[in-house]
Design a protein around this motif. Structure first.
Motif, PDB file in Angstrom:
ATOM      1  N   ILE A 232       0.846  -1.188   0.000  1.00 56.77           N
ATOM      2  CA  ILE A 232       0.000   0.000   0.000  1.00 56.77           C
ATOM      3  C   ILE A 232       0.882   1.239   0.000  1.00 56.77           C
ATOM      4  CG2 ILE A 232      -1.797   1.268   1.245  1.00 56.77           C
ATOM      5  CD1 ILE A 232      -2.525  -1.535   2.508  1.00 56.77           C
ATOM      6  N   ASP A 233       0.799   2.006  -1.082  1.00 57.79           N
ATOM      7  CA  ASP A 233       1.490   3.300  -1.211  1.00 57.79           C
ATOM      8  C   ASP A 233       3.001   3.208  -1.054  1.00 57.79           C
ATOM      9  OD1 ASP A 233      -0.986   4.434  -1.549  1.00 57.79           O
ATOM     10  OD2 ASP A 233      -1.128   5.276   0.466  1.00 57.79           O
ATOM     11  N   GLY A 234       3.556   2.005  -1.132  1.00 63.57           N
ATOM     12  CA  GLY A 234       4.995   1.858  -0.943  1.00 63.57           C
ATOM     13  C   GLY A 234       5.438   2.057   0.489  1.00 63.57           C
ATOM     14  N   ASN A 235       4.481   2.177   1.417  1.00 60.99           N
ATOM     15  CA  ASN A 235       4.806   2.458   2.820  1.00 60.99           C
ATOM     16  C   ASN A 235       4.652   1.243   3.725  1.00 60.99           C
ATOM     17  OD1 ASN A 235       5.244   5.214   2.282  1.00 60.99           O
ATOM     18  ND2 ASN A 235       3.032   5.617   2.400  1.00 60.99           N
ATOM     19  N   VAL A 236       3.695   0.395   3.418  1.00 62.47           N
ATOM     20  CA  VAL A 236       3.408  -0.747   4.273  1.00 62.47           C
ATOM     21  C   VAL A 236       3.114  -1.963   3.401  1.00 62.47           C
ATOM     22  CG1 VAL A 236       0.955  -0.154   4.439  1.00 62.47           C
ATOM     23  CG2 VAL A 236       1.983  -1.574   6.216  1.00 62.47           C
ATOM     24  N   ALA A 237       3.503  -3.137   3.886  1.00 59.75           N
ATOM     25  CA  ALA A 237       3.282  -4.367   3.121  1.00 59.75           C
ATOM     26  C   ALA A 237       2.905  -5.493   4.074  1.00 59.75           C
ATOM     27  CB  ALA A 237       4.527  -4.747   2.326  1.00 59.75           C
ATOM     28  N   PHE A 238       2.233  -6.495   3.522  1.00 61.30           N
ATOM     29  CA  PHE A 238       1.855  -7.699   4.269  1.00 61.30           C
ATOM     30  C   PHE A 238       2.325  -8.920   3.493  1.00 61.30           C
ATOM     31  CE2 PHE A 238      -1.212  -4.486   5.487  1.00 61.30           C
ATOM     32  CZ  PHE A 238      -1.415  -4.683   6.846  1.00 61.30           C
ATOM     33  N   VAL A 239       2.798  -9.930   4.226  1.00 66.42           N
ATOM     34  CA  VAL A 239       3.140 -11.218   3.623  1.00 66.42           C
ATOM     35  C   VAL A 239       2.998 -12.287   4.697  1.00 66.42           C
ATOM     36  CG1 VAL A 239       5.626 -11.077   4.137  1.00 66.42           C
ATOM     37  CG2 VAL A 239       4.827 -12.447   2.193  1.00 66.42           C
ATOM     38  N   GLY A 240       2.536 -13.488   4.296  1.00 68.28           N
ATOM     39  CA  GLY A 240       2.381 -14.548   5.276  1.00 68.28           C
ATOM     40  C   GLY A 240       1.498 -15.664   4.769  1.00 68.28           C
ATOM     41  N   GLY A 241       0.859 -16.384   5.701  1.00 67.73           N
ATOM     42  CA  GLY A 241       0.138 -17.600   5.352  1.00 67.73           C
ATOM     43  C   GLY A 241      -1.334 -17.433   5.055  1.00 67.73           C
ATOM     44  N   ASN A 242      -1.956 -16.360   5.545  1.00 67.14           N
ATOM     45  CA  ASN A 242      -3.397 -16.193   5.373  1.00 67.14           C
ATOM     46  C   ASN A 242      -3.778 -15.894   3.931  1.00 67.14           C
ATOM     47  OD1 ASN A 242      -4.861 -16.141   8.116  1.00 67.14           O
ATOM     48  ND2 ASN A 242      -3.073 -14.843   8.486  1.00 67.14           N
ATOM     49  N   ASN A 243      -4.844 -16.528   3.472  1.00 63.30           N
ATOM     50  CA  ASN A 243      -5.529 -16.135   2.255  1.00 63.30           C
ATOM     51  C   ASN A 243      -6.779 -15.359   2.639  1.00 63.30           C
ATOM     52  OD1 ASN A 243      -4.078 -17.463  -0.130  1.00 63.30           O
ATOM     53  ND2 ASN A 243      -4.340 -19.207   1.255  1.00 63.30           N
ATOM     54  N   VAL A 244      -7.600 -15.025   1.655  1.00 59.81           N
ATOM     55  CA  VAL A 244      -8.827 -14.284   1.922  1.00 59.81           C
ATOM     56  C   VAL A 244     -10.002 -15.249   1.832  1.00 59.81           C
ATOM     57  CG1 VAL A 244     -10.361 -12.437   1.163  1.00 59.81           C
ATOM     58  CG2 VAL A 244      -7.878 -12.107   1.101  1.00 59.81           C
ATOM     59  N   GLY A 245     -10.563 -15.587   2.979  1.00 54.45           N
ATOM     60  CA  GLY A 245     -11.705 -16.492   3.047  1.00 54.45           C
ATOM     61  C   GLY A 245     -12.160 -16.604   4.485  1.00 54.45           C
ATOM     62  N   ASP A 246     -13.428 -16.865   4.693  1.00 50.58           N
ATOM     63  CA  ASP A 246     -13.961 -16.922   6.050  1.00 50.58           C
ATOM     64  C   ASP A 246     -13.360 -18.045   6.881  1.00 50.58           C
ATOM     65  OD1 ASP A 246     -15.552 -14.737   5.620  1.00 50.58           O
ATOM     66  OD2 ASP A 246     -17.398 -15.860   5.263  1.00 50.58           O
ATOM     67  N   GLU A 247     -12.895 -19.131   6.223  1.00 56.88           N
ATOM     68  CA  GLU A 247     -12.302 -20.228   6.997  1.00 56.88           C
ATOM     69  C   GLU A 247     -11.047 -19.778   7.730  1.00 56.88           C
ATOM     70  OE1 GLU A 247     -10.866 -21.121   2.688  1.00 56.88           O
ATOM     71  OE2 GLU A 247     -12.492 -20.055   3.691  1.00 56.88           O
ATOM     72  N   TYR A 248     -10.374 -18.729   7.219  1.00 58.45           N
ATOM     73  CA  TYR A 248      -9.167 -18.222   7.872  1.00 58.45           C
ATOM     74  C   TYR A 248      -9.498 -17.477   9.162  1.00 58.45           C
ATOM     75  CZ  TYR A 248      -6.818 -19.731   3.691  1.00 58.45           C
ATOM     76  OH  TYR A 248      -6.333 -20.515   2.690  1.00 58.45           O
ATOM     77  N   LEU A 249     -10.777 -17.195   9.357  1.00 57.51           N
ATOM     78  CA  LEU A 249     -11.246 -16.600  10.598  1.00 57.51           C
ATOM     79  C   LEU A 249     -11.941 -17.630  11.483  1.00 57.51           C
ATOM     80  CD1 LEU A 249     -12.520 -13.273   9.045  1.00 57.51           C
ATOM     81  CD2 LEU A 249     -10.750 -13.457  10.801  1.00 57.51           C
ATOM     82  N   GLY A 250     -11.747 -18.913  11.164  1.00 56.34           N
ATOM     83  CA  GLY A 250     -12.290 -19.981  11.989  1.00 56.34           C
ATOM     84  C   GLY A 250     -13.771 -20.227  11.797  1.00 56.34           C
ATOM     85  N   LYS A 251     -14.320 -19.807  10.646  1.00 55.64           N
ATOM     86  CA  LYS A 251     -15.765 -19.925  10.433  1.00 55.64           C
ATOM     87  C   LYS A 251     -16.172 -21.202   9.704  1.00 55.64           C
ATOM     88  CE  LYS A 251     -16.542 -14.921  10.422  1.00 55.64           C
ATOM     89  NZ  LYS A 251     -17.087 -13.753   9.670  1.00 55.64           N
ATOM     90  N   ASN A 252     -15.201 -22.049   9.370  1.00 53.54           N
ATOM     91  CA  ASN A 252     -15.517 -23.311   8.708  1.00 53.54           C
ATOM     92  C   ASN A 252     -15.442 -24.432   9.735  1.00 53.54           C
ATOM     93  OD1 ASN A 252     -15.501 -25.734   7.214  1.00 53.54           O
ATOM     94  ND2 ASN A 252     -14.536 -24.761   5.456  1.00 53.54           N
ATOM     95  N   PRO A 253     -16.592 -25.094  10.053  1.00 59.09           N
ATOM     96  CA  PRO A 253     -16.589 -26.140  11.081  1.00 59.09           C
ATOM     97  C   PRO A 253     -15.655 -27.305  10.776  1.00 59.09           C
ATOM     98  CG  PRO A 253     -18.826 -25.745  10.213  1.00 59.09           C
ATOM     99  CD  PRO A 253     -17.888 -24.878   9.446  1.00 59.09           C
ATOM    100  N   ARG A 254     -15.340 -27.499   9.498  1.00 60.12           N
ATOM    101  CA  ARG A 254     -14.438 -28.605   9.128  1.00 60.12           C
ATOM    102  C   ARG A 254     -13.058 -28.413   9.756  1.00 60.12           C
ATOM    103  NH1 ARG A 254     -11.780 -29.365   3.159  1.00 60.12           N
ATOM    104  NH2 ARG A 254     -10.368 -31.081   3.686  1.00 60.12           N
ATOM    105  N   PHE A 255     -12.609 -27.145   9.829  1.00 58.45           N
ATOM    106  CA  PHE A 255     -11.261 -26.873  10.335  1.00 58.45           C
ATOM    107  C   PHE A 255     -11.269 -26.369  11.772  1.00 58.45           C
ATOM    108  CE2 PHE A 255     -10.818 -26.229   5.680  1.00 58.45           C
ATOM    109  CZ  PHE A 255      -9.908 -27.236   5.441  1.00 58.45           C
ATOM    110  N   GLY A 256     -12.334 -25.708  12.187  1.00 57.60           N
ATOM    111  CA  GLY A 256     -12.353 -25.108  13.517  1.00 57.60           C
ATOM    112  C   GLY A 256     -11.457 -23.880  13.555  1.00 57.60           C
TER     113      GLY A 256
END
Length: 494
Positions: A232-256
């Protein structure tokens, strides 16, 4: 007569299949530079399942052009090499003064020489070991964007969290911010065409990496862009394991509970992550973005000695199957394992190791290094899970400690930390697929402060984990032993 013709047709078809299989095997042996384990595994599949094997190979085993797909222009190459050369000169001088640099200069040089991985140390790092904290920070930083947003995920879904991000991207594009969204065609196959049309209509540029034919057939199914980058704007960056999906917030009962690790970075390392995004974007969309413009966003990096949280050394390292001679992130992992004297803590959802890595870990165990590995307690891909258990069991015999995270949880973090000195956090799993088949990116961080934070996170995760002892592993049921043996045989293909 009809029976004779049918028999002849069958013989011709069968002979053709065996000839094709034989040709594929010869090509694997003499033309493609693949590991011995991979060649043996594909040979077994092609010889035992002749007809089905061809289909499986065409979908999952076919190679891609072995040249650098993400080409850098001559002018840009000069800028990058000049910047790296200046950094090397400073590092040689600085390593005589700064003990941390002196201790790690060999590792920095190895990654610089193998990957042109630029070393900067005027950076700050925030580690998010809870996905909700990562997404809260991401949403806030996206709202603050003034000039541009470059966002790339392997999986991007238009579910609840996905739509929150999409709404911000559209709002920012309407206000004049340049917004580019890059996603993997297979990983983001659930991203609807309706959403893509809405994004484009509102000024968001989108790109699909290795797109599928009619969203059904993908001839590059085996080669995925697994990177997750936001700049973002050359000032801040993110990198890591999360993708964009509700399961990454623990909302998929299959994964918890979803246990992942993500970074927020500021400083000159942001430029290096941005370059990675731009190269991927240019290859995917053919938009002729100028790297030199983004280099101008920062001055030539300074090497300083202030031991503050804003003075952290980082190298951004990427790897992919387009360069056959190098497995850059794997080399970084091996170098860390070789350098460790006190401890090695590894978290990975998948543990499928080639001979080099497993021998390096065994030697570390035999040398008295405290080797601890954490993997999930439940599978998301059964064959991969049982293969991981097999490799974990082999390391147990040499003194490694192995933990499975949670009972109703899924560990997706990709981290390694050694000796309170170096840690690596990013998108690459500890498996052959990440090293040889996927396009990945990791931050290698040279900081006692950050390494201690990551060690503490690992130790806290142990309290929510179950240890696999050598006795419990040896007493596992015969059915599990069979699953492990079959999965291990196929592990070079997983």
């Amino acid at each position: 007569m009809l029976s004779f013709l049918q028999e002849s047709a069958y013989e011709i078809a069968a002979t053709s299949i065996y000839i094709i299989n034989f040709a594929i095997i010869l090509n694997l042996i003499f033309r493609e530079k693949r590991s011995i384990e991979t060649i043996v595994a594909w040979t077994a599949v092609l010889t035992t399942l002749p007809a089905v094997g061809i289909v499986i190979f065409m979908l999952f085993g076919r190679g891609i052009a072995k040249n650098n797909m993400f080409k850098i222009k001559e002018q840009e190459d000069k800028i990058i090499k000049a910047s790296i050369s200046q950094s090397k000169d400073r590092l040689k001088y600085s390593s005589m003064i700064d003990q941390n640099l002196k201790d790690n200069i060999d590792m920095i040089d190895a990654l610089t020489n193998s990957n042109n991985a630029h070393y900067t140390n005027n950076n700050s790092v925030d580690i998010y070991d809870k996905s909700i904290d990562f997404f809260d920070s991401l949403l806030e930083e996206l709202k603050n964007a003034q000039q541009y947003i470059n966002i790339q995920f392997y999986i991007f879904k238009d579910d609840d969290i996905g739509n929150k991000i999409i709404d911000i991207l559209i709002e920012k594009a309407k206000s004049g911010v340049e917004v580019r969204l890059l996603y993997d065609a297979v990983g983001s196959r659930l991203l609807s065409e309706k959403t893509l049309v809405k994004l484009k209509k509102n000024g968001v540029k989108t790109g699909s990496f290795f797109p599928s034919l009619l969203k059904i057939v993908n001839f590059n199914l085996n080669y995925r862009n697994h990177r997750k980058i936001v700049v973002i704007d050359g000032n801040v960056a993110f990198v890591g394991g999360n993708n964009v999906g509700d399961e990454y917030l623990g909302k998929n009962p299959r994964f918890g509970e979803w246990r992942d690790t993500h970074l927020k970075l500021t400083g000159d390392c942001v430029v290096d992550l941005n370059i990675r995004f731009i190269l991927d974007w240019r290859y995917t969309t053919k938009e002729n973005l100028d790297l030199a413009k983004y280099f101008d966003e920062c001055q030539t990096p300074n090497i300083s000695f202030n031991k503050s949280s804003n003075n952290i050394g980082i190298q951004i390292v990427s790897s992919g199957p387009d360069i056959t001679e190098l497995d850059e992130i794997k080399y970084g992992y091996i170098k860390m394992i070789q350098k460790a004297r006190k401890y090695i803590y590894i978290q990975s959802p998948y543990l499928i190791l080639d001979r080099t890595l497993i021998d390096s870990l065994k030697i570390a165990c035999l040398s008295g290094v405290d080797v601890r590995i954490m993997i999930p307690s439940k599978p998301d891909h059964p064959f991969v899970y049982w293969a991981s258990c097999s490799y974990a069991g082999e390391l147990l015999k040499f003194g490694a400690k192995v933990y499975t995270y949670g009972d109703d949880a899924f560990l997706h973090a990709k981290t390694i930390v050694i000796d309170d000195k170096i840690c690596s956090i990013g998108t690459a799993n500890m498996d052959i697929r990440s090293f040889e088949l996927n396009f990945e990116v990791n931050a290698f961080i040279y900081s006692e402060e950050v390494s201690k934070k990551q060690r503490t996170i690992f130790e806290n995760d142990i309290t929510n984990s179950n240890e696999i002892t050598i006795d419990s592993y040896n007493s596992r049921p015969r059915s599990i032993k069979i699953k492990e043996s079959i999965s291990r045989l196929l592990s070079p293909l997983l």
